[in-house]
Design a protein around this motif. Structure first.
Motif, PDB file in Angstrom:
ATOM      1  N   VAL A  18       0.846  -1.206   0.000  1.00 42.61           N
ATOM      2  CA  VAL A  18       0.000   0.000   0.000  1.00 42.61           C
ATOM      3  C   VAL A  18       0.878   1.252   0.000  1.00 42.61           C
ATOM      4  CG1 VAL A  18      -1.587   1.373   1.388  1.00 42.61           C
ATOM      5  CG2 VAL A  18      -2.024  -1.060   1.045  1.00 42.61           C
ATOM      6  N   LEU A  19       1.893   1.280   0.858  1.00 45.96           N
ATOM      7  CA  LEU A  19       2.765   2.448   0.922  1.00 45.96           C
ATOM      8  C   LEU A  19       3.577   2.613  -0.362  1.00 45.96           C
ATOM      9  CD1 LEU A  19       4.043   2.457   4.607  1.00 45.96           C
ATOM     10  CD2 LEU A  19       2.332   3.911   3.543  1.00 45.96           C
ATOM     11  N   MET A  20       3.973   1.494  -0.972  1.00 45.62           N
ATOM     12  CA  MET A  20       4.661   1.590  -2.250  1.00 45.62           C
ATOM     13  C   MET A  20       3.758   2.223  -3.298  1.00 45.62           C
ATOM     14  SD  MET A  20       5.998  -1.413  -4.825  1.00 45.62           S
ATOM     15  CE  MET A  20       4.282  -1.689  -5.323  1.00 45.62           C
ATOM     16  N   SER A  21       2.497   1.840  -3.297  1.00 43.55           N
ATOM     17  CA  SER A  21       1.538   2.412  -4.247  1.00 43.55           C
ATOM     18  C   SER A  21       1.353   3.905  -4.002  1.00 43.55           C
ATOM     19  CB  SER A  21       0.196   1.685  -4.135  1.00 43.55           C
ATOM     20  OG  SER A  21       0.347   0.293  -4.383  1.00 43.55           O
ATOM     21  N   VAL A  22       1.300   4.291  -2.718  1.00 44.05           N
ATOM     22  CA  VAL A  22       1.160   5.714  -2.382  1.00 44.05           C
ATOM     23  C   VAL A  22       2.378   6.498  -2.881  1.00 44.05           C
ATOM     24  CG1 VAL A  22       1.080   7.357  -0.463  1.00 44.05           C
ATOM     25  CG2 VAL A  22      -0.329   5.299  -0.399  1.00 44.05           C
ATOM     26  N   GLU A  23       3.561   5.946  -2.667  1.00 45.11           N
ATOM     27  CA  GLU A  23       4.782   6.638  -3.102  1.00 45.11           C
ATOM     28  C   GLU A  23       4.811   6.805  -4.609  1.00 45.11           C
ATOM     29  OE1 GLU A  23       8.735   7.515  -4.404  1.00 45.11           O
ATOM     30  OE2 GLU A  23       7.597   5.704  -4.869  1.00 45.11           O
ATOM     31  N   ILE A  24       4.449   5.762  -5.340  1.00 45.08           N
ATOM     32  CA  ILE A  24       4.437   5.840  -6.799  1.00 45.08           C
ATOM     33  C   ILE A  24       3.386   6.839  -7.268  1.00 45.08           C
ATOM     34  CG2 ILE A  24       3.940   4.540  -8.904  1.00 45.08           C
ATOM     35  CD1 ILE A  24       5.178   2.095  -7.588  1.00 45.08           C
ATOM     36  N   ALA A  25       2.224   6.846  -6.606  1.00 44.75           N
ATOM     37  CA  ALA A  25       1.158   7.795  -6.970  1.00 44.75           C
ATOM     38  C   ALA A  25       1.615   9.232  -6.734  1.00 44.75           C
ATOM     39  CB  ALA A  25      -0.105   7.497  -6.170  1.00 44.75           C
ATOM     40  N   PHE A  26       2.264   9.487  -5.593  1.00 43.41           N
ATOM     41  CA  PHE A  26       2.775  10.819  -5.308  1.00 43.41           C
ATOM     42  C   PHE A  26       3.837  11.222  -6.326  1.00 43.41           C
ATOM     43  CE2 PHE A  26       1.842  11.678  -0.528  1.00 43.41           C
ATOM     44  CZ  PHE A  26       0.500  11.755  -0.834  1.00 43.41           C
ATOM     45  N   SER A  27       4.707  10.278  -6.679  1.00 41.59           N
ATOM     46  CA  SER A  27       5.771  10.578  -7.642  1.00 41.59           C
ATOM     47  C   SER A  27       5.191  10.952  -8.997  1.00 41.59           C
ATOM     48  CB  SER A  27       6.704   9.369  -7.781  1.00 41.59           C
ATOM     49  OG  SER A  27       7.346   9.080  -6.554  1.00 41.59           O
ATOM     50  N   LEU A  28       4.165  10.224  -9.434  1.00 44.08           N
ATOM     51  CA  LEU A  28       3.516  10.549 -10.709  1.00 44.08           C
ATOM     52  C   LEU A  28       2.794  11.890 -10.635  1.00 44.08           C
ATOM     53  CD1 LEU A  28       2.075   7.045 -11.665  1.00 44.08           C
ATOM     54  CD2 LEU A  28       4.032   8.213 -12.701  1.00 44.08           C
ATOM     55  N   LEU A  29       2.199  12.177  -9.475  1.00 48.62           N
ATOM     56  CA  LEU A  29       1.478  13.438  -9.301  1.00 48.62           C
ATOM     57  C   LEU A  29       2.427  14.631  -9.399  1.00 48.62           C
ATOM     58  CD1 LEU A  29      -1.163  14.911  -8.645  1.00 48.62           C
ATOM     59  CD2 LEU A  29      -0.630  14.594  -6.211  1.00 48.62           C
ATOM     60  N   ILE A  30       3.550  14.573  -8.681  1.00 52.06           N
ATOM     61  CA  ILE A  30       4.478  15.705  -8.712  1.00 52.06           C
ATOM     62  C   ILE A  30       5.235  15.777 -10.037  1.00 52.06           C
ATOM     63  CG2 ILE A  30       4.738  15.662  -6.211  1.00 52.06           C
ATOM     64  CD1 ILE A  30       7.427  14.357  -6.551  1.00 52.06           C
ATOM     65  N   LEU A  31       5.245  14.657 -10.769  1.00 54.75           N
ATOM     66  CA  LEU A  31       5.888  14.663 -12.080  1.00 54.75           C
ATOM     67  C   LEU A  31       5.070  15.473 -13.076  1.00 54.75           C
ATOM     68  CD1 LEU A  31       8.152  13.547 -13.952  1.00 54.75           C
ATOM     69  CD2 LEU A  31       6.652  11.589 -14.383  1.00 54.75           C
TER      70      LEU A  31
ATOM     71  N   SER B 108       2.366  17.681 -12.181  1.00 54.62           N
ATOM     72  CA  SER B 108       1.710  18.876 -11.650  1.00 54.62           C
ATOM     73  C   SER B 108       2.698  19.730 -10.878  1.00 54.62           C
ATOM     74  CB  SER B 108       0.536  18.485 -10.744  1.00 54.62           C
ATOM     75  OG  SER B 108       0.007  19.618 -10.087  1.00 54.62           O
ATOM     76  N   GLU B 109       2.948  20.927 -11.381  1.00 57.13           N
ATOM     77  CA  GLU B 109       3.870  21.834 -10.694  1.00 57.13           C
ATOM     78  C   GLU B 109       3.289  22.297  -9.362  1.00 57.13           C
ATOM     79  OE1 GLU B 109       6.301  26.016 -11.485  1.00 57.13           O
ATOM     80  OE2 GLU B 109       5.112  25.086 -13.094  1.00 57.13           O
ATOM     81  N   LYS B 110       1.980  22.520  -9.313  1.00 60.03           N
ATOM     82  CA  LYS B 110       1.343  22.959  -8.075  1.00 60.03           C
ATOM     83  C   LYS B 110       1.463  21.881  -7.007  1.00 60.03           C
ATOM     84  CE  LYS B 110      -2.925  24.898  -6.214  1.00 60.03           C
ATOM     85  NZ  LYS B 110      -4.314  25.342  -6.528  1.00 60.03           N
ATOM     86  N   ALA B 111       1.199  20.644  -7.392  1.00 59.23           N
ATOM     87  CA  ALA B 111       1.335  19.543  -6.437  1.00 59.23           C
ATOM     88  C   ALA B 111       2.779  19.394  -5.989  1.00 59.23           C
ATOM     89  CB  ALA B 111       0.841  18.238  -7.077  1.00 59.23           C
ATOM     90  N   ARG B 112       3.698  19.617  -6.912  1.00 54.59           N
ATOM     91  CA  ARG B 112       5.130  19.515  -6.587  1.00 54.59           C
ATOM     92  C   ARG B 112       5.525  20.535  -5.522  1.00 54.59           C
ATOM     93  NH1 ARG B 112       6.608  18.738 -11.383  1.00 54.59           N
ATOM     94  NH2 ARG B 112       7.009  20.878 -12.045  1.00 54.59           N
ATOM     95  N   SER B 113       5.009  21.768  -5.656  1.00 58.11           N
ATOM     96  CA  SER B 113       5.350  22.803  -4.686  1.00 58.11           C
ATOM     97  C   SER B 113       4.704  22.536  -3.331  1.00 58.11           C
ATOM     98  CB  SER B 113       4.919  24.174  -5.209  1.00 58.11           C
ATOM     99  OG  SER B 113       3.506  24.237  -5.370  1.00 58.11           O
TER     100      SER B 113
ATOM    101  N   GLU C 181      17.906  23.299  -1.456  1.00 59.75           N
ATOM    102  CA  GLU C 181      17.018  22.554  -2.338  1.00 59.75           C
ATOM    103  C   GLU C 181      15.925  21.854  -1.534  1.00 59.75           C
ATOM    104  OE1 GLU C 181      17.315  23.162  -5.308  1.00 59.75           O
ATOM    105  OE2 GLU C 181      19.406  23.617  -5.747  1.00 59.75           O
ATOM    106  N   THR C 182      14.933  21.350  -2.228  1.00 58.75           N
ATOM    107  CA  THR C 182      13.787  20.746  -1.553  1.00 58.75           C
ATOM    108  C   THR C 182      14.144  19.443  -0.849  1.00 58.75           C
ATOM    109  OG1 THR C 182      13.139  19.659  -3.626  1.00 58.75           O
ATOM    110  CG2 THR C 182      12.132  21.785  -3.123  1.00 58.75           C
ATOM    111  N   ASN C 183      15.251  18.805  -1.227  1.00 58.88           N
ATOM    112  CA  ASN C 183      15.653  17.567  -0.556  1.00 58.88           C
ATOM    113  C   ASN C 183      16.599  17.821   0.613  1.00 58.88           C
ATOM    114  OD1 ASN C 183      18.050  18.209  -1.801  1.00 58.88           O
ATOM    115  ND2 ASN C 183      18.128  16.402  -3.106  1.00 58.88           N
ATOM    116  N   GLY C 184      16.847  19.107   0.935  1.00 62.42           N
ATOM    117  CA  GLY C 184      17.678  19.444   2.084  1.00 62.42           C
ATOM    118  C   GLY C 184      19.125  19.733   1.768  1.00 62.42           C
TER     119      GLY C 184
END
Length: 225
Positions: free
Chosen positions: A65-78, A80-85, A136-139
């Motif tokens: 489930v968490l893997m699916s969430v991570e992949i979904a978030f990655s596709l979303l920020i890929l 959508s610039e608004k979602a990325r921010s 940067e956003t990753n610290g």
């Protein structure tokens, strides 16, 4: 004991597959949501691994489930610039033209000692040599030096240069990689000819061979004979 070993092996193999599907970034390059998911996934694997009273499926379902969430978030920020921010945040400029932005540093809770440490680690001991330093956003902190302290490039000196090619491993442990050989645009006969020029009669004597960025083939012999 055997049951624990089997459960540990299953969860380990599952984690390897999950981490492979989630990407290749190192810990220091993870976005906050990726780091959080990675930590929770590790915990979900440890609990059923050590406690046989907990069904193995509990950990497996949670990890998937968490893997699916991570992949979904990655596709979303890929896409959508608004979602990325919103999810990842935005970069913050900490230094402008050699002067620290105290308000920005206060906002992201970076003190002057931490900033100087990061600059020194990137071989910029003098803050006045920095045009911009960006959190940067990753610290991590990226540094753009002032133009007058950067070493001159071939473009600055107007010196013609040949663009490097991509290095390709041709032989590893005495075995020729035919796929990489094709990528380099070479054949086994050509590779053997290059080896003969360097006094190598048998490719099995070669521990490692690489097609370099200059378009040459480097051979490293197996010293074990």
């Amino acid at each position: 004991m055997l049951l624990i070993a089997v459960r540990a092996l299953i969860l380990y193999l599952l984690l390897v597959v999950v981490m492979r599907l989630m990407g290749k970034r190192q810990i220091g390059q993870l976005q906050p949501f990726e780091l959080a998911i990675t930590i929770v996934i590790a915990e979900l694997a440890v609990i059923p691994m050590s406690d046989t009273r907990i069904p193995l499926t509990n950990g497996i379902i949670g990890i998937l489930v968490l893997m699916s969430v991570e992949i979904a978030f990655s596709l979303l920020i890929l896409h959508s610039e608004k979602a990325r921010s919103i999810i990842c945040g935005t970069p913050t400029i900490l230094i402008r033209n050699g002067k620290p932005d105290r308000e920005a540093m206060r906002r992201v809770r970076v003190n002057i000692n931490d900033l100087l440490e990061q600059l020194r680690s990137k071989e910029y001991p003098n803050m006045s040599d920095i045009a911009y330093a960006v959190l940067e956003t990753n610290g991590s902190i990226s540094v753009i030096p002032r133009a007058d302290v950067k070493p001159p490039t071939a473009r600055d000196l107007k010196v013609p240069v040949t663009q490097p090619g991509f290095p390709v491993s041709l032989i590893m442990d005495g075995k020729v990689n035919l796929r990489n050989l094709q990528i380099a645009g070479l054949t086994v006969d050509v590779l053997l000819q290059e080896a003969n020029k360097q006094g190598i009669q048998d490719l099995r004597q070669v521990f490692f061979a690489q097609y370099t960025t200059e378009g040459k083939v480097d051979f490293i012999l197996d010293e074990r004979g």
